[in-house]
Design an enzyme around this catalytic site. Structure first.
Site, PDB file in Angstrom:
ATOM      1  N   ALA A  86      10.168 -13.572   6.772  1.00  0.00           N
ATOM      2  CA  ALA A  86       9.484 -12.839   7.855  1.00  0.00           C
ATOM      3  C   ALA A  86       9.717 -13.498   9.201  1.00  0.00           C
ATOM      4  CB  ALA A  86       7.994 -12.739   7.563  1.00  0.00           C
ATOM      5  N   SER A 130       4.298 -17.490   5.546  1.00  0.00           N
ATOM      6  CA  SER A 130       4.913 -16.239   6.014  1.00  0.00           C
ATOM      7  C   SER A 130       5.352 -15.453   4.791  1.00  0.00           C
ATOM      8  CB  SER A 130       6.161 -16.543   6.853  1.00  0.00           C
ATOM      9  OG  SER A 130       7.237 -16.937   6.018  1.00  0.00           O
ATOM     10  N   ASP A 131       5.562 -14.163   4.937  1.00  0.00           N
ATOM     11  CA  ASP A 131       6.229 -13.446   3.860  1.00  0.00           C
ATOM     12  C   ASP A 131       7.711 -13.862   3.876  1.00  0.00           C
ATOM     13  OD1 ASP A 131       6.870 -11.807   1.761  1.00  0.00           O
ATOM     14  OD2 ASP A 131       5.800 -10.065   2.534  1.00  0.00           O
ATOM     15  N   TRP A 132       8.401 -13.488   2.825  1.00  0.00           N
ATOM     16  CA  TRP A 132       9.797 -13.879   2.590  1.00  0.00           C
ATOM     17  C   TRP A 132      10.694 -13.513   3.790  1.00  0.00           C
ATOM     18  CZ3 TRP A 132      12.129 -15.718  -2.077  1.00  0.00           C
ATOM     19  CH2 TRP A 132      13.528 -15.661  -2.087  1.00  0.00           C
TER      20      TRP A 132
END
Ligand code: NOJ
Length: 716
Positions: A275, A271-273
């Site tokens: 997210a 996942s992005d940070w």
């Protein structure tokens, strides 16, 4: 069995067998810990030791972003993993190595203006070598989002607006980072990000909603990801944006149906940070547990930073909201990457390689070459450039002249501002003897007053030529750095007008992470060079171009609007219902200031008509197109031939023009070169429908070849 002889530790066994063996030995808690990535990116370096203490040896991954490389910390954390955990599974250390690590190359938007994928590959390979020596195993790059809106700060990190170009650069970057070329530097795992549609953030605001029709998604945003998967990228990052009501980080259609089922991606999805937690902010999950449930069931394997998987997956399994098979599949994917990178055999990074040495000479040379090839000469009235021998008094004016940090751009990781060659230093060093160079700042990049105007104007009056250095600071682009307007910040536009009013010829050097508004100042400028954020050797490259030691060859990877209000504006727009001038803005028209592909040279190139082997082609054949380009000037130069197609009548409307192929080559003065495009109808003349299926229709296709897209504007 002694630990050392366990099958998963045996490097001679097939990778899948090792993965299965290890998975079979893991407890649920150990599995869930593997799906956690611990972030230090936002952490004050003073807190790192504390973080190291909290780090559990069973965690899957750690983010190693930060101002200083801390190899000792990295190895200490790794020692905990391999020595203090039951199964000794090494952690994988990731970082944002975006356009260089210690040696900083131009920002990706600029790299794309070189039309030289081989330089992208080499720069990524160099960055991989530097980063690996500091203990980085995995880069969160390449970013292959498509540039749609120049207000979006992250346009700087894109390879521009063309899905075709971004796909080719993406493949080159993956090869560079992962070291798939025989005999090249040690490999990092690459990460295609941000999947998908993030570049379409509404209004250019970061982290925002994106409304993208399935048609547009397939023809514009997905192609570079498909190319990266095909090139063998080990990992993909799910994006922040809410895509048509389903945030990308919980979007099963994207992450499972398209990425895995249709494209066959077998790697890891991170996942992005934060997210996963942000699904709550986006209104897609009521609480943390539901956010974790939705993300993992959609196809996010590794949870970056927010810790929700670690906190909630156990209970979610008990409640049968997440199946054991889903967790096992995610764990297998992270283990596969670790085995693949050799982390079980070589978990530590030799401390000797972690010495904080200055960048290597060959990397600096590459950085200078890349910077020079990525700058774009936008205007050159009366061939005022290169700087003539008759110029004796040269002035460098503007807040970007003596700037170093601004030249690095966003995500410059271990790049050191003091190692950057500023524009002033670069020009000063290479100036022929006898030419006087004086400098005045004029105003600040942003804010400040007009106190410096008088000095700048006086200097301009007393000079033969002004190099006016305007633009943005590094913080004005990149993540969370969107701007509502492309106007030059602060008082810079006023300064430009005041300097131009002196009558001394002005060469504008634009240092920026995006196209900026130049319509008001352009008439007063004799020449304009887009310098972008060129990295460590930026000033040296600028000096070579200005002084004619090199011939500019960069061409825009993105359309350069006249005014912010023209956004969105891109070469592959669809035709309007009424032809020009109907439908144009009354004040600014609808043409950009500079077209996609625009870029001047100190020489001239003439194109022959396109030669086609045959006028028709059937679906199972290929067709060769050729064009002869002659360097009709007196200097050697490099020409990029951009091949565009247009399908004038189709079952689904097609763009006015669409970049389909490109090639660059050096052509000596007076010489000619034949450029070819081997047209494969299924690949080059078809288009996707809203479900991604390629359609190849019988009918007429128009083919154009040239240096820029403007030539092919038809009166539509
Ligand atoms: C957030 C950014 O969107 C992403 O591009 C980056 O890789 C991660 N943070 C990790 O730093």
């Amino acid at each position: 069995m002694a630990a050392e002889t366990l099958p998963y530790r045996n490097a001679r066994l097939p990778l899948e067998q090792r993965v299965r063996d290890l998975l079979g030995r893991m407890t649920l808690e150990e599995k869930i810990d593997q799906l956690h990535q611990c972030g230090a990116g936002d952490t004050n370096p003073n807190n790192l030791p504390l973080l190291a203490e909290q780090f559990r040896p069973t965690y899957g991954s750690f983010i190693l972003n930060g101002a200083q490389p801390d190899l000792a910390l990295r190895n200490a954390l790794q020692r905990k993993c391999v020595e203090e955990s039951r199964l000794g599974i090494p952690a994988i250390f990731g970082a944002d190595v975006i356009h260089g690590y210690r040696t900083i190359f131009p920002i990706p938007l600029a790299q794309a203006c070189s039309w030289n994928p081989e330089l992208v590959r080499q720069a990524c390979a160099a960055a991989a070598e530097e980063a690996r020596a500091q203990g980085v195993d995995w880069t969160f790059a390449p970013m292959v989002d498509i540039a749609v809106d120049a207000r979006w700060g992250r346009i700087a990190e894109t390879f521009g607006e063309s899905p075709c170009a971004a796909s080719i650069y993406c493949e080159a970057a993956v090869r560079g980072y992962q070291g798939l070329e025989a005999g090249t530097s040690p490999a990092l795992a690459a990460c295609l990000k941000h999947f998908a549609g993030y570049g379409n953030s509404e209004g250019g605001r970061d982290y925002s909603y994106t409304d993208i029709s399935p048609q547009r998604l397939w023809e514009m945003h997905l192609p570079p990801f498909a190319a990266g998967v095909k090139a063998g990228a080990r990992t993909v990052m799910s994006a922040y944006n809410d895509l048509n009501g389903v945030p990308a980080s919980a979007n099963r259609h994207l992450l499972t149906e398209i990425l895995r089922n249709r494209w066959g991606f077998e790697g890891l999805v991170v996942s992005d940070w934060n997210a996963v937690r942000q699904l709550i902010n986006q209104g897609f999950a009521a609480d943390e547990a539901e956010a974790a449930e939705k993300a993992i069931n959609a196809g996010v394997d590794l949870d970056m930073a927010d810790g929700l998987y670690r906190k909630h997956l156990g209970a979610l399994m008990q409640q049968t909201r997440v199946s054991p098979g889903t967790i096992d599949a995610a764990v297998q994917r992270i283990l596969r990457v670790k085995f693949d990178l050799g982390l079980f055999e070589h978990p530590f990074c030799p401390p000797a390689s972690g010495e904080d040495l200055p960048p290597r000479g060959d990397f600096l040379k590459l950085a200078e070459e890349f910077a020079a090839q990525s700058m774009v000469l936008l205007k050159n009235r009366g061939d005022i450039l290169p700087v003539a021998g008759s110029v004796c008094r040269l002035a460098m004016i503007g807040p970007l002249g003596d700037e170093k940090a601004a030249l690095l751009g966003a995500w410059s990781q271990q790049g050191r501002a003091h190692e950057v060659v500023s524009l002033l230093e670069g020009v000063r060093e290479k100036l022929p003897a006898g030419v006087q160079l004086r400098a005045a700042q004029g105003c600040a990049i942003d804010g400040g007053g007009r106190d410096g105007f008088a000095e700048a104007v006086a200097l301009a009056r007393d000079s033969d030529l002004v190099l006016l250095c305007l633009g943005e600071s590094a913080q004005m682009s990149g993540e969370n750095a969107s701007r509502s307007t492309l106007r030059l910040p602060g008082l810079q536009q006023e300064l430009a007008l005041a300097v131009a009013a002196t009558g001394t010829p002005v060469v504008l050097l634009v240092v920026s992470g995006r196209p900026v508004e130049l319509a008001a100042v352009e008439p007063g400028m004799a020449a304009i060079l887009a310098v972008w954020q060129p990295g460590t050797r930026g000033g040296a490259a600028v000096a070579d171009l200005l002084l004619g030691r090199r011939n500019p060859s960069g061409r825009l990877s993105v359309t350069w609007p006249r005014t912010t209000g023209q956004i969105p504006i891109y070469h592959n727009m669809r035709p309007r219902a009424r032809v020009s001038p109907n439908g144009e803005y009354q004040d600014f028209g609808t043409t950009p200031l500079y077209e996609f592909g625009h870029g001047l040279s100190y020489t001239r190139f003439a194109y022959s008509p396109i030669r086609l082997r045959r006028p028709t082609v059937s679906p199972d054949e290929t067709l060769q197109a050729e064009v002869t380009v002659t360097n009709t000037g007196r200097r050697d130069g490099t020409e990029t031939v951009l091949w565009f197609i247009r399908d004038p009548a189709a079952g689904i409307t097609r763009p006015l023009k669409e970049l389909t192929h490109f090639e660059s080559a050096a052509i000596a003065a007076g010489a000619s070169r034949v450029f070819q495009f081997e047209i494969n109808p299924a690949r080059d003349l078809s288009f996707p429908d809203g479900d991604g299926r390629r359609i190849l229709e019988p009918g007429e296709i128009l083919l154009f070849a040239g240096p820029e897209s403007a030539r092919f504007n038809v009166a539509l």
